[in-house]
Design a protein around this motif. Structure first.
Motif, short mmCIF file in Angstrom:
data_model
loop_
_atom_site.label_atom_id
_atom_site.label_comp_id
_atom_site.label_asym_id
_atom_site.label_seq_id
_atom_site.Cartn_x
_atom_site.Cartn_y
_atom_site.Cartn_z
N ALA A 1 37.77 -127.48 39.68
CA ALA A 1 39.08 -127.30 39.05
C ALA A 1 40.20 -127.52 40.05
CB ALA A 1 39.18 -125.90 38.44
N ALA A 2 39.98 -127.04 41.29
CA ALA A 2 41.00 -127.27 42.32
C ALA A 2 41.20 -128.76 42.57
CB ALA A 2 40.58 -126.56 43.61
N LEU A 3 40.12 -129.51 42.64
CA LEU A 3 40.24 -130.95 42.86
C LEU A 3 40.92 -131.65 41.69
CD1 LEU A 3 36.76 -131.63 44.49
CD2 LEU A 3 38.98 -131.72 45.62
N ALA A 4 40.70 -131.12 40.48
CA ALA A 4 41.35 -131.72 39.32
C ALA A 4 42.86 -131.60 39.39
CB ALA A 4 40.82 -131.06 38.03
N LEU A 5 43.33 -130.58 40.09
CA LEU A 5 44.78 -130.40 40.23
C LEU A 5 45.41 -131.45 41.15
CD1 LEU A 5 45.20 -126.52 40.49
CD2 LEU A 5 45.47 -127.99 38.49
N LEU A 6 44.58 -132.20 41.86
CA LEU A 6 45.14 -133.23 42.73
C LEU A 6 45.93 -134.27 41.94
CD1 LEU A 6 42.23 -133.89 45.26
CD2 LEU A 6 44.45 -132.85 45.76
N VAL B 1 26.93 -131.56 42.08
CA VAL B 1 26.85 -131.84 40.65
C VAL B 1 27.95 -131.11 39.87
CG1 VAL B 1 25.40 -131.69 38.60
CG2 VAL B 1 24.37 -132.25 40.80
N VAL B 2 27.99 -129.79 40.00
CA VAL B 2 28.93 -129.02 39.19
C VAL B 2 30.37 -129.35 39.55
CG1 VAL B 2 29.70 -126.69 38.57
CG2 VAL B 2 27.26 -127.17 38.86
N THR B 3 30.67 -129.38 40.86
CA THR B 3 32.05 -129.62 41.29
C THR B 3 32.58 -130.96 40.80
OG1 THR B 3 31.74 -128.22 43.24
CG2 THR B 3 33.56 -129.79 43.31
N PRO B 4 31.88 -132.09 40.97
CA PRO B 4 32.39 -133.36 40.45
C PRO B 4 32.50 -133.40 38.93
CG PRO B 4 30.55 -133.73 41.94
CD PRO B 4 30.66 -132.27 41.77
N VAL B 5 31.57 -132.74 38.23
CA VAL B 5 31.63 -132.73 36.77
C VAL B 5 32.89 -132.03 36.30
CG1 VAL B 5 30.57 -131.73 34.71
CG2 VAL B 5 29.17 -132.96 36.35
N VAL B 6 33.18 -130.86 36.87
CA VAL B 6 34.38 -130.13 36.49
C VAL B 6 35.63 -130.92 36.89
CG1 VAL B 6 35.72 -128.01 36.88
CG2 VAL B 6 33.23 -127.89 36.61
#
Length: 596
Positions: A51-56, A159-164
């Motif tokens: 989710a943090a990376l998605a905020l980029l 896996v989980v981090t990139p999917v989110v």
């Protein structure tokens, strides 16, 4: 153990991941809930990091646009806050390792395996070399537990981090996010394609390690004998052959894994490059904000290597699965049934009533050996000496083991004082029988501690009395620290006759009404034999004695002699009676002493 197949398994021999987790939690015992929480914490940490990376995407959009630093600050704070929360969650989850829960779980599992070894029929251990059991108790336990959180953390972040992150990027540009998300079915398919080979690879490797471990233990334990026989080098060559076989397995497995691993890594990296290329095309077409593309590229670069090597992590899962299978196999051996209402015999004669027994007869999956005893009937009166004679493999040792209930008969019964040994509590049965074998094992502990094993609660005076009765005090006084001298592994400080006298002192201290002797003087020199025989004479008074005889001259005065052949009692009687008639006993006597 056959690996199941089904809807969750790809190809023959694949174990579904949920089955591996089930086995793992079962092995963890009371620590399973804590491990579940730790694994859940790692997944949650990976999701928050995604989710943090998605905020980029919005952060870069605002920062690179007209919003300026003030507009970017909330997005940057959100990014930092989520990254910090992910770190806290991960730290709390990994406290399962750091706070010692993993070490305690390892200890508990080894303890349960040790308890299982104490409960399981001892005859079931005859086909297992000590090094293989050691591998299960040490290597397999470590393989099962010590890498669990490390692998789980790597897999979650890969896996989980990139999917989110991909799901979050969908709010910025769903076509690119969908393209990024499409990489994960590819990874899943490639990983499942590799799992059968990985499982077989880990099985081969674990089996090779277990055999090599057993070879090392056997070589070290027998090194003194090998040197005496001038065979240390020859046996070292055999040990080296084992190392060579292990090396061959390792090299072959690396060769088998090279092409598939490179294929997987290349396919994943090409897929991620394709996602980047797709994003660049959308930017040039005016369909995508360059700031969003920058965020996508950060995510793809950040996870290119972890995603490409995710199958390497699953190799460790296969290693854990192989270890769990071996632990399960040991734990699955059914213990000898304990009596619900234990009985205690009032007298101490021993009776075999039509006893048939075979090794490996404890379960349907076991390899059944030919019967060691076949319909054996015998009565060993109380306070008498019965000698068991016959060629190697005739069933003498099997009879002695069944009196101690190392295994259960297939037919008939073994009784002490009219009570079936299966109806006697195991601890009480142990207290009824003392055994002195030709090969004595002493522990690397003091003389006092080694003798006190016969009765752990005995005081020093009782131990010293037993030692004197066993003719031990003379040589003990000559030891460097006397009674406090540590004897070395296997009692290496003592001669064969001295070790025998320590064993007899143990038996005297135990004061059991039934004594089993495996001809303890057979391998001794004349001087040692005289001392040991004097100790034995003290041990045998007023007890039911069973002697496994190798030198027939030593049992001529037995109250009765049972002659065994191929698992059957073929003759019985006194020495003179048996010698007077043609038969197996007279043949054995003439073979050992010469014709009359």
């Amino acid at each position: 153990m056959t690996r199941p197949t089904g809807s969750d398994g790809i190809g023959s021999g694949v174990v579904p991941l949920r089955h591996t987790l089930g086995r793992l939690f079962a092995a963890m015992g009371p620590h399973a809930p804590a491990l579940r929480r730790a694994l859940a914490g790692l997944v949650a940490a990976a999701a928050v990091q995604g989710a943090a990376l998605a905020l980029l995407a919005p952060l870069l959009h605002v920062a690179l646009g007209d919003g300026g630093a003030g507009a970017a600050a909330p997005w940057f704070a959100g990014f930092c806050g989520l990254a910090g929360l992910a770190a806290v969650l991960r730290w709390r989850a990994q406290s399962f390792d750091y706070d010692g829960d993993m070490a305690r779980a390892t200890h508990d599992l080894r303890t349960r395996l040790g308890d299982q070894l104490r409960r399981m029929p001892l005859d079931r251990l005859h086909d297992r070399r000590s090094g293989e059991v050691n591998a299960a108790l040490l290597g397999n336990v470590d393989e099962t537990l010590h890498y669990v959180l490390t692998v789980a953390n790597l897999l979650a972040q890969a896996v989980v981090t990139p999917v989110v992150a991909a799901a979050g990027l969908a709010f910025a540009d769903w076509p690119v996010a969908l393209a990024l998300a499409a990489v994960f079915p590819l990874i899943l398919a490639l990983t499942r394609w590799r799992r059968p080979g990985q499982g077989a690879q880990m099985d081969r490797l674990a089996d090779a390690h277990a055999r090599t471990n057993a070879d090392i233990v056997e070589y070290l334990q027998g090194l003194a004998v090998l040197r005496q026989a001038g065979r240390a080098g020859a046996r070292a060559a055999a040990l080296d052959d084992g190392f060579t076989r292990l090396e061959a397995v390792q090299v072959a497995d690396h060769h088998r894994a090279m092409a598939p691993n490179l294929t997987v890594a290349t396919a994943v990296e090409l897929a991620l490059l394709a996602v980047g290329g797709f994003g660049i095309w959308r930017v040039t077409a005016g369909l995508l904000d360059p700031a969003v593309l920058a965020a996508v590229l950060v995510v793809t670069v950040r996870f290119a290597e972890p995603l490409a090597t995710v199958t390497a992590y699953t190799v460790v899962i296969a290693l854990i699965e192989a270890a769990l299978v071996r632990i399960e196999a040991l734990m699955a051996v059914p213990p000898l049934p304990a009596p619900e209402r234990p009985l205690r015999p009032a007298r101490f004669d021993v009776r075999f009533d039509a006893v048939t027994f075979a090794y490996g007869g404890g379960g349907q999956s076991d390899r059944m050996h030919a019967p060691a005893l076949r319909a054996v009937c015998a009565h060993l009166p109380e306070r008498s000496l019965t000698a068991l004679v016959g060629p190697s493999g005739a069933g003498k040792t099997s009879m002695a083991r069944l009196i101690q209930r190392h295994g259960d008969v297939m037919a008939g019964r073994v009784a002490i004082g009219g009570v079936d040994v299966r109806d006697i509590a195991p601890d009480h049965l142990d207290s009824l029988v003392s055994v002195v074998f030709q090969t004595v094992y002493l522990f690397d502990d003091t003389v006092l501690a080694n003798i006190r094993m016969g009765r752990p609660g005995a005081d020093d005076a009782a131990v010293l009395a037993a030692a004197r009765a066993a003719q031990c005090d003379g040589f003990i006084d000559r030891l460097p620290a006397g009674w406090q001298t540590r004897l070395g592994e296997g009692g290496a400080r003592l001669s064969g006759g001295e070790r025998q006298r320590i064993a007899i002192a143990r038996a005297l201290l135990k004061d059991a009404p039934i004594v089993i002797l495996d001809e303890p003087t057979a391998a001794l020199d004349t001087e040692s034999e005289v001392a040991v025989q004097a100790a034995i004479d003290a041990l045998l008074r007023d007890r039911t004695v069973i002697v496994i005889a190798h030198r027939l001259s030593t049992i001529a005065g037995a109250d009765q002699i049972l002659v065994l052949e191929a698992g059957r009692v073929v003759q019985r009687g006194h020495h003179d009676t048996l010698l007077a008639v043609p038969g197996r006993y007279r043949d054995l006597w003439r073979a050992s002493t010469g014709p009359d």
